[in-house]
Design an enzyme around this catalytic site. Structure first.
Site, short mmCIF file in Angstrom:
data_model
loop_
_atom_site.label_atom_id
_atom_site.label_comp_id
_atom_site.label_asym_id
_atom_site.label_seq_id
_atom_site.Cartn_x
_atom_site.Cartn_y
_atom_site.Cartn_z
N HIS A 141 -3.54 -4.52 -10.45
CA HIS A 141 -4.40 -3.37 -10.76
C HIS A 141 -4.94 -3.48 -12.17
O HIS A 141 -4.24 -3.92 -13.09
CB HIS A 141 -3.62 -2.06 -10.62
CG HIS A 141 -3.23 -1.75 -9.22
ND1 HIS A 141 -4.04 -1.03 -8.37
CD2 HIS A 141 -2.13 -2.07 -8.50
CE1 HIS A 141 -3.45 -0.93 -7.19
NE2 HIS A 141 -2.29 -1.56 -7.25
N CYS A 150 0.87 -1.18 0.00
CA CYS A 150 0.00 0.00 0.00
C CYS A 150 0.90 1.23 0.00
O CYS A 150 1.67 1.44 0.94
CB CYS A 150 -0.92 0.00 1.22
SG CYS A 150 -1.88 1.52 1.40
N GLY A 196 -2.36 2.19 -6.69
CA GLY A 196 -3.31 2.43 -7.77
C GLY A 196 -2.98 3.68 -8.56
O GLY A 196 -3.16 3.73 -9.79
N GLU A 229 -10.73 -0.97 -4.04
CA GLU A 229 -9.65 -1.84 -3.57
C GLU A 229 -10.19 -3.20 -3.15
O GLU A 229 -11.17 -3.29 -2.41
CB GLU A 229 -8.90 -1.19 -2.41
CG GLU A 229 -8.15 0.08 -2.80
CD GLU A 229 -7.11 0.47 -1.78
OE1 GLU A 229 -6.30 -0.41 -1.38
OE2 GLU A 229 -7.09 1.64 -1.36
N CYS A 264 -5.34 5.61 -3.21
CA CYS A 264 -4.57 4.37 -3.30
C CYS A 264 -3.24 4.70 -3.96
O CYS A 264 -3.22 5.14 -5.12
CB CYS A 264 -5.33 3.32 -4.12
SG CYS A 264 -4.41 1.77 -4.34
#
Length: 287
Positions: free
Chosen positions: A166, A75, A228, A216, A225
């Site tokens: 992703h 993350c 992301g 997510e 994110c």
């Protein structure tokens, strides 16, 4: 009575997690604790739970759980907050750190003001583009602007792993008007994603600015994110939609992302990290 656990609530662009000093706190069932503390009505309220622990291969280790108790590999917003935590709590005096997550090491640069970290730059590593490594089911070696049918609707996706999978979809409409609550869950569990997926829906404003919302896996929509955002910029560059320096506008704030466009080069992410509050909570007794 259940175990008492000290914690600190932190957020990066509104992507909020509960952080626990794993050098001092030992929790028997970390997954169950993540589910409990993440609940926004009966717990602390967060997108997940992150333990900061010793590492044999880096300065610190980040052990991250999603709100549903599942483990997560990485993350971007979370690792920035880990870096702020260890510096602000005197666990290190370094302004350049290495942090391990699921065996992968990220390198961090801290920006300090008045003795506290106010921004963090993370070397997120090179993007993984091979379909089998993302992973995504495809006949092509890479998935770039490839068609996918979700909920009976046709979308074009570009798939990237930034340590976690992703799927980036570029849309023409304002992201705030997009029906993420319906479309996001369908993408997450689509059979083309063997390990589920984080789904980003992005609108390109100009060559250096992109607006994005994210669904997510294991958590749902979050305000930001980091991985992301990195995946979105990689996808935009691969599709010729932007330059190398991009500001990602998220519901919770902005992140600065840089990628050269060369497959072996790292994606660099810079953004804020903020402490919200600290406290203690009693975890439920194990059944």
């Amino acid at each position: 009575m259940g175990q008492r656990m000290k914690f600190t609530k932190m957020q990066g662009c509104g992507n909020d997690y509960v952080y626990v000093n794993g050098f001092e706190e030992k929790v028997k069932d970390e997954s169950a604790a993540a589910v409990f503390v993440s609940d926004r009505h009966f717990g602390i309220g967060a997108d997940g739970l992150i333990f900061i622990k010793p590492s044999e291969i880096a300065d610190f280790q980040m052990v991250m759980y999603n709100a549903d108790g599942s483990r997560s590999e990485m993350c971007g917003n979370g690792i920035r907050c880990v870096a702020k935590y260890v510096y602000d709590h005197g666990m290190t005096d370094k302004t350049r750190l290495s942090i391990e997550s699921m065996g992968k090491v990220k390198h961090i640069e801290l920006f300090v003001e008045n003795g506290k970290v106010n921004a963090v730059k993370v070397d997120m590593g090179a993007p993984v583009l091979e379909s089998s490594q993302v992973p995504v089911v495809s006949e092509n070696d890479r998935v770039v602007n490839e068609e996918i049918i979700v909920g009976g609707e046709e979308y074009n996706m570009t798939c990237v792993s930034m340590g976690n999978p992703h799927c980036v979809v570029f849309i023409d409409e304002d992201v705030r008007d997009f029906d993420l609550a319906s479309v996001g869950p369908a993408f997450e569990v689509h059979p083309r994603f063997p390990k589920k997926v984080n789904a980003e829906f992005a609108h390109v404003l100009d060559r250096s600015t992109i607006e994005m919302r994210v669904w997510e896996r294991g958590t749902g929509e979050t305000l930001a994110c980091g991985t992301g955002s990195c995946a979105t910029v990689v996808a935009a560059i691969l599709n010729g939609l932007c330059g190398n320096d991009v500001t990602i506008r998220l519901l919770g704030g902005e992140l600065k992302i840089y990628w050269s466009g060369h497959a072996d080069d790292s994606v660099m992410m810079t953004g804020p990290a903020t402490t919200v509050f600290s406290g203690e909570i009693t975890l439920p007794e194990e059944k």
